[in-house]
Design an enzyme around this catalytic site. Structure first.
Site, PDB file in Angstrom:
ATOM      1  N   GLU A   1       0.009  -0.905   5.890  1.00 48.23           N
ATOM      2  CA  GLU A   1       1.084  -0.317   6.690  1.00 48.23           C
ATOM      3  C   GLU A   1       0.890   1.177   6.841  1.00 48.23           C
ATOM      4  O   GLU A   1       1.078   1.739   7.912  1.00 48.23           O
ATOM      5  CB  GLU A   1       2.444  -0.620   6.046  1.00 48.23           C
ATOM      6  CG  GLU A   1       3.627  -0.434   6.990  1.00 48.23           C
ATOM      7  CD  GLU A   1       4.098   1.009   7.120  1.00 48.23           C
ATOM      8  OE1 GLU A   1       4.828   1.299   8.081  1.00 48.23           O
ATOM      9  OE2 GLU A   1       3.754   1.848   6.274  1.00 48.23           O
ATOM     10  N   ASP A  37       0.845  -1.198   0.000  1.00 47.66           N
ATOM     11  CA  ASP A  37       0.000   0.000   0.000  1.00 47.66           C
ATOM     12  C   ASP A  37       0.880   1.248   0.000  1.00 47.66           C
ATOM     13  O   ASP A  37       2.054   1.201   0.367  1.00 47.66           O
ATOM     14  CB  ASP A  37      -0.976   0.023   1.186  1.00 47.66           C
ATOM     15  CG  ASP A  37      -0.289   0.125   2.547  1.00 47.66           C
ATOM     16  OD1 ASP A  37       0.781  -0.504   2.721  1.00 47.66           O
ATOM     17  OD2 ASP A  37      -0.815   0.821   3.438  1.00 47.66           O
TER      18      ASP A  37
HETATM   19  N1  BES Z   1       8.629   3.155   5.499  1.00 51.10           N
HETATM   20  C1  BES Z   1       7.999   3.958   6.478  1.00 51.10           C
HETATM   21  C2  BES Z   1       8.686   3.920   7.812  1.00 51.10           C
HETATM   22  C3  BES Z   1       9.991   4.667   7.874  1.00 51.10           C
HETATM   23  C4  BES Z   1      10.070   5.950   7.372  1.00 51.10           C
HETATM   24  C5  BES Z   1      11.050   4.086   8.450  1.00 51.10           C
HETATM   25  C6  BES Z   1      11.264   6.613   7.430  1.00 51.10           C
HETATM   26  C7  BES Z   1      12.232   4.753   8.516  1.00 51.10           C
HETATM   27  C8  BES Z   1      12.343   6.029   7.994  1.00 51.10           C
HETATM   28  C9  BES Z   1       6.573   3.478   6.658  1.00 51.10           C
HETATM   29  O1  BES Z   1       5.937   3.203   5.448  1.00 51.10           O
HETATM   30  C10 BES Z   1       5.764   4.566   7.313  1.00 51.10           C
HETATM   31  O2  BES Z   1       5.541   5.569   6.703  1.00 51.10           O
HETATM   32  N2  BES Z   1       5.331   4.338   8.541  1.00 51.10           N
HETATM   33  C11 BES Z   1       4.419   5.187   9.211  1.00 51.10           C
HETATM   34  C12 BES Z   1       3.766   4.341  10.264  1.00 51.10           C
HETATM   35  C13 BES Z   1       2.438   4.832  10.745  1.00 51.10           C
HETATM   36  C14 BES Z   1       1.423   4.982   9.662  1.00 51.10           C
HETATM   37  C15 BES Z   1       1.936   3.899  11.833  1.00 51.10           C
HETATM   38  C16 BES Z   1       5.138   6.360   9.832  1.00 51.10           C
HETATM   39  O3  BES Z   1       6.300   6.258  10.251  1.00 51.10           O
HETATM   40  O4  BES Z   1       4.535   7.431   9.883  1.00 51.10           O
HETATM   41 MN    MN Z   2       7.127   2.050   4.246  1.00 54.53          MN
HETATM   42 MN    MN Z   3       5.333   5.133   4.550  1.00 52.12          MN
END
Ligand code: BES
Ligand code: MN
Ligand code: MN
Length: 459
Positions: free
Chosen positions: A153, A88
């Site tokens: 996610e 997604d």
């Molecule tokens: N890939 C990211 C997480 C991430 C971003 C890890 C930058 C390391 C550096 C993931 O898709 C994401 O955006 N996660 C969300 C989680 C939330 C929706 C619970 C986030 O970090 O905001």
């Molecule tokens: Mn991600």
């Molecule tokens: Mn993300």
């Protein structure tokens, strides 16, 4: 292994054509109007997984979007990898700021521009191509692998914890591999050993039945926009510390070894400011920028809404005001507990002039690994072979809620090897993936399976 690497080098262009197909599907999990696209994307992933030779490929339904599963378990004496990724993507607004359409992947200056190119479709695809190279060239993988690619996610993985608990035995493995993080900088391959957690909340204030004439009523009644601003102003002090009582109780202090290691990373504060157009940097007193974003918790306003925001002027007292407020957490803060503390504080600072509705959205636990884990060391060797350079060890400010679930529910360590870049524009217009990182990432992934195959599982 040479055959595998040659195959990857020869097929470089084909990979891009195929990835463009995946990136063309607007699998935006946050928007109900894209539900069918999300399902279509899951099917696309399943078809591709079958095509490259994975077995037991299927879509597993959840109350939300399906999880795509596939495995290859033909190496009985070798370790088993549980691979996790997400198909997604985030919404694309503001659309007018995209230089090419978000779902028509376009190459400019060695970068592939599209929503999901870096986060996370491109990085999932990188592993599929590494698996394909092994299977077509050798007829086998050096390790066993089980893949789960989820579709929620970006909206907090709401159904994934239950999914994992319900499939505990089927998901048994030795190590989790994830590529959903960034490299420290261009030319600096990285392994991430820590992620922040998250609590996401919404505050709604109402002061009257409807909007009011600001001349007739102004001065005699509360303005919820103003009240909300005053409340937000009470959430942090001048030194950047969060004022919620008990908020810092469980924060694990930064280790001197980490501070020293991070101070040696090639981070140029001035360049960072210039690249992103920040007039000045600010944050919790006593911590560097990396420390503030990797190892310290934060409280941020994600959105604010109240009153008349159209062009021109309208004299009005808004009836309602809304703020979306989230907190990034660090080990050993617990999202449930922090959510409770924050809610209690918000209730305490809400004046009687307004009616408060407090809601909680998703959350996730912070995560941290020790980087002397044999699997992380194995990843280090694979990255060195793929990128011609030893990786640095980073923590990141973002969150991947399921990583702590893998640890707590399945007892599994995770290896986070990502090939995004800090300026990849994830969640923003013009998201992009560096093509040489993508290519080297496929090679490093192919080596990673071989390195993990040779890693003895600690008793
Ligand atoms: N890939 C990211 C997480 C991430 C971003 C890890 C930058 C390391 C550096 C993931 O898709 C994401 O955006 N996660 C969300 C989680 C939330 C929706 C619970 C986030 O970090 O905001
Ligand atoms: Mn991600
Ligand atoms: Mn993300």
């Amino acid at each position: 292994m040479d055959k595998v690497i040659d195959f990857i080098n020869v097929n470089r262009d084909r990979y891009l054509d195929e990835l463009k197909g995946l990136l063309a599907i607007p699998s935006i999990s946050a928007l109900p109007e894209h539900t069918d696209d999300v399902k279509r994307c899951a099917s696309w992933c399943a078809e591709e997984m079958g095509r490259i030779g994975l077995q037991n490929v299927r879509l597993i339904d959840t109350p939300g979007n399906p999880v795509v599963y596939g495995d290859w378990l033909g190496a009985p004496d070798a370790p088993t990898i549980l691979f996790y990724g997400h198909y997604d993507v985030q919404p694309v607004d503001p659309l007018e700021l995209w230089e090419s359409p978000p779902f028509e992947a376009t190459i400019r200056d060695g970068e592939l521009y599209a929503r999901g190119s870096a986060d996370d479709k491109g990085q999932v695809f990188m592993h599929l191509k590494a698996i394909e190279a092994h299977l077509t060239q050798n007829g086998r993988l050096p390790v066993n692998i089980k893949l789960i690619v989820e579709g929620e996610e970006e909206v907090g993985s709401l159904n994934l914890d239950n999914f994992i608990a319900a499939h505990k035995t089927e998901l048994a493995a030795d190590v989790v591999v994830i590529s959903d993080t960034s490299m420290f900088a261009r030319g600096v391959p990285s392994i991430c050993y820590g992620l922040r957690g998250l609590v996401y909340t919404q505050i709604d204030l109402r002061s009257s039945k409807t909007d009011l004439h600001s001349g007739v009523f102004g001065g005699a009644v509360a303005n919820p926009a103003f009240v909300l601003a005053q409340m937000i102003a009470q959430m942090k002090d001048k030194s950047g510390r969060i004022k919620v009582p008990g908020f810092y109780d469980d924060v694990r202090p930064l280790e001197p070894v980490e501070r020293e290691a991070w101070a040696k990373l090639p981070f140029n504060e001035k360049k960072y400011r210039k690249d992103f157009g920040f007039a000045r940097l600010t944050g919790e007193v006593g911590y560097s920028t990396l420390e503030r974003t990797w190892a310290r918790p934060t409280l941020e306003v994600n959105g604010l809404l109240s009153g008349f925001t159209g062009e021109g002027a309208k004299t009005v007292l808004p009836a309602v005001a809304m703020a979306k407020i989230s907190m990034r957490l660090v080990p050993d803060q617990d999202p449930q507990k922090i959510g409770d503390l924050f809610e209690a504080y918000v209730r305490k600072i809400t004046p009687k002039t307004v009616e408060l509705t407090f809601s909680r959205m998703h959350g996730g636990k912070p995560w941290m690994a020790s980087f002397d884990s044999p699997f992380i060391q194995a990843a280090g060797r694979a990255i060195e072979r793929g990128f011609g350079q030893k990786p640095v060890f980073t923590r990141e400010g973002g969150s991947i809620p399921v990583v702590s679930t893998f640890q707590e529910v399945l007892g599994l360590p995770s290896v986070l090897f990502g090939v995004g870049l800090p300026d990849e524009n994830a969640h923003a217009p013009n998201e992009k993936l560096d093509l040489s990182n993508f290519h080297n990432g496929i090679i490093a992934s192919a080596y990673l399976y071989e390195e993990i195959a040779q890693t003895t599982v600690p008793a």
